[in-house]
Scaffold this motif. Structure first.
Motif, short mmCIF file in Angstrom:
data_model
loop_
_atom_site.label_atom_id
_atom_site.label_comp_id
_atom_site.label_asym_id
_atom_site.label_seq_id
_atom_site.Cartn_x
_atom_site.Cartn_y
_atom_site.Cartn_z
N VAL A 14 4.05 5.78 -5.63
CA VAL A 14 4.06 5.85 -7.10
C VAL A 14 3.06 6.85 -7.58
O VAL A 14 3.33 7.69 -8.46
N ILE A 15 1.84 6.79 -7.06
CA ILE A 15 0.77 7.73 -7.47
C ILE A 15 1.20 9.15 -7.17
O ILE A 15 1.03 10.08 -7.96
N TRP A 16 1.82 9.39 -6.05
CA TRP A 16 2.25 10.76 -5.70
C TRP A 16 3.32 11.28 -6.64
O TRP A 16 3.32 12.41 -7.08
N VAL A 47 0.83 -1.21 0.00
CA VAL A 47 0.00 0.00 0.00
C VAL A 47 0.86 1.25 0.00
O VAL A 47 0.62 2.21 -0.75
N LEU A 48 1.89 1.28 0.80
CA LEU A 48 2.78 2.44 0.85
C LEU A 48 3.48 2.66 -0.47
O LEU A 48 3.69 3.81 -0.92
N SER A 49 3.87 1.56 -1.16
CA SER A 49 4.53 1.68 -2.46
C SER A 49 3.61 2.30 -3.50
O SER A 49 3.97 3.17 -4.31
N LEU A 50 2.33 1.86 -3.54
CA LEU A 50 1.34 2.40 -4.48
C LEU A 50 1.13 3.88 -4.23
O LEU A 50 1.05 4.69 -5.17
#
Length: 377
Positions: free
Chosen positions: A375-377, A369-372
């Motif tokens: 990436v989105i940010w 979740v933190l990786s996603l």
């Protein structure tokens, strides 16, 4: 009547009787008994012959026999025993040339007293007992005198028991740092005084606990209950508490487990089911760390509680037992006891594995979740 007494015949009879009684009177006058004479063993001992005159021959007897140990006779009739030993002891008598007793004496041989070997026991705070053994066997009757005191105090008597060669002091000044015992041994040849200094709080050593009783706990094949009584010589009040040490092991093992307690009874939780156990107990003054442990109590042998064989079905009986020489615990007693109280069951191992898996799964999800988000940010 006066005429009869003055007649020649009567005078002759009186003179004859006087002459015949003369030896008896002389023997009574010259018979001298000086009692007991003491001499040093392996030395020359001189025995005087009473009022014998120089140049008058005398004869000495030992126990009514003319056989004497190695000796010589001086011109004044004295008997000198050369390097006398125990065989020279006895009743000596000297006689004149007519066989009349001139003197008799009993000879006892021995040694001067030597220093004593002294040891003291302190079974509680109110009593001291000191005993001794002789370093020199004197072979003579001895007298003893003993006294005791603390530093800066007056000497007080140590009550003697000569039959057992010890003396007792009640209510010693326990607060004093150093105490001194003085014992004097004396006999007919001399005396010797022995002094010893010691610290009572270091000699304090209780007697072993009494009435040790160990029983299995019904329904618990790995537990034992240990109970006991204070030593009879220890004062029973709060001012003098005791610390107790219990040691136990399966019979045949060389390793002991230990438990410490200030009071009883005590429950042992890690006994080996189905095996005989040896249990012992000792005590020490709890407050005084310099005191000594008592001797161990006699061994008590007991087996933990077991289910009756008549109440067990064949399926409930264990398929195998540990051999007598196998004991599944550590060689260190304290660690062995601790491990036995915190053992991990198979069910606990399964639960622990499930918890670990859940934690790992949560970590993976959180990382994803933190990786996603990053990436989105």
């Amino acid at each position: 009547m006066p005429g009869l007494l003055s007649s020649p015949v009567c005078l002759t009879v009186i003179c004859f009787l006087s002459w015949s009684l003369r030896p008896g009177c002389a023997q009574i006058r010259t018979d001298e008994v000086s009692g007991v004479q003491y001499g040093h063993m392996q030395s020359n001992v001189t025995l005087a012959c009473g009022k014998s005159q120089i140049g008058v021959p005398v004869a000495w007897h030992l126990n009514h026999s003319s056989a004497l140990p190695r000796h010589r006779v001086t011109p004044d009739g004295a008997l000198v025993l050369l390097h006398a030993d125990l065989s020279a002891q006895g009743n000596y008598s000297c006689h004149d040339d007519r066989g009349l007793l001139l003197h008799s004496v009993i000879l006892r041989l021995g040694h001067n007293p030597g220093l004593l070997s002294v040891s003291c026991q302190v079974p509680n705070h109110t009593h001291v007992r000191c005993s001794w053994t002789e370093s020199v066997k004197t072979f003579l009757p001895a007298k003893y005198n003993a006294s005791f005191r603390g530093t800066g105090q007056e000497w007080r008597p140590c009550v003697l028991d000569l039959a057992h060669k010890h003396c007792d002091v009640d209510h010693p000044a326990f607060w004093q740092t150093i105490h001194t015992l003085r014992i004097t041994e004396s006999n007919a040849l001399g005396s010797e005084t022995t002094s010893v200094r010691f610290r009572l709080h270091e000699l304090l050593k209780p007697d072993p606990p009494e009435s040790l009783l160990v029983e299995g706990l019904e329904g618990h094949p790995k537990r034992l209950i240990v109970s006991w009584k204070f030593p009879a010589s220890w004062p029973l009040h709060d001012a003098f508490p005791l610390m107790f040490q219990i040691r136990y092991r399966p019979q045949g093992s060389v390793y002991w487990s230990e438990v410490f307690s200030e009071d009883g009874p005590v429950v042992i939780f890690d006994a080996l089911a189905g095996h005989l156990h040896q249990v012992q107990l000792r005590a020490r003054d709890e407050v005084n760390s310099d005191s000594q442990w008592s001797e161990w109590s006699p061994l008590f042998v007991v087996r933990p509680w077991e289910v009756s064989s008549t109440s067990e079905s064949p399926e409930e009986q264990p398929e195998e037992r540990f051999p007598d020489n196998f004991f599944p615990f550590s060689t260190k007693p304290e660690i062995a006891t601790a491990k036995s109280h915190n053992s991990v069951h198979p069910e606990d191992e399964g639960n622990l594995g499930l918890v670990i898996l859940l934690v790992l799964f949560s970590v993976v999800i959180l990382t994803t979740v933190l990786s996603l988000i990053f990436v989105i940010w």
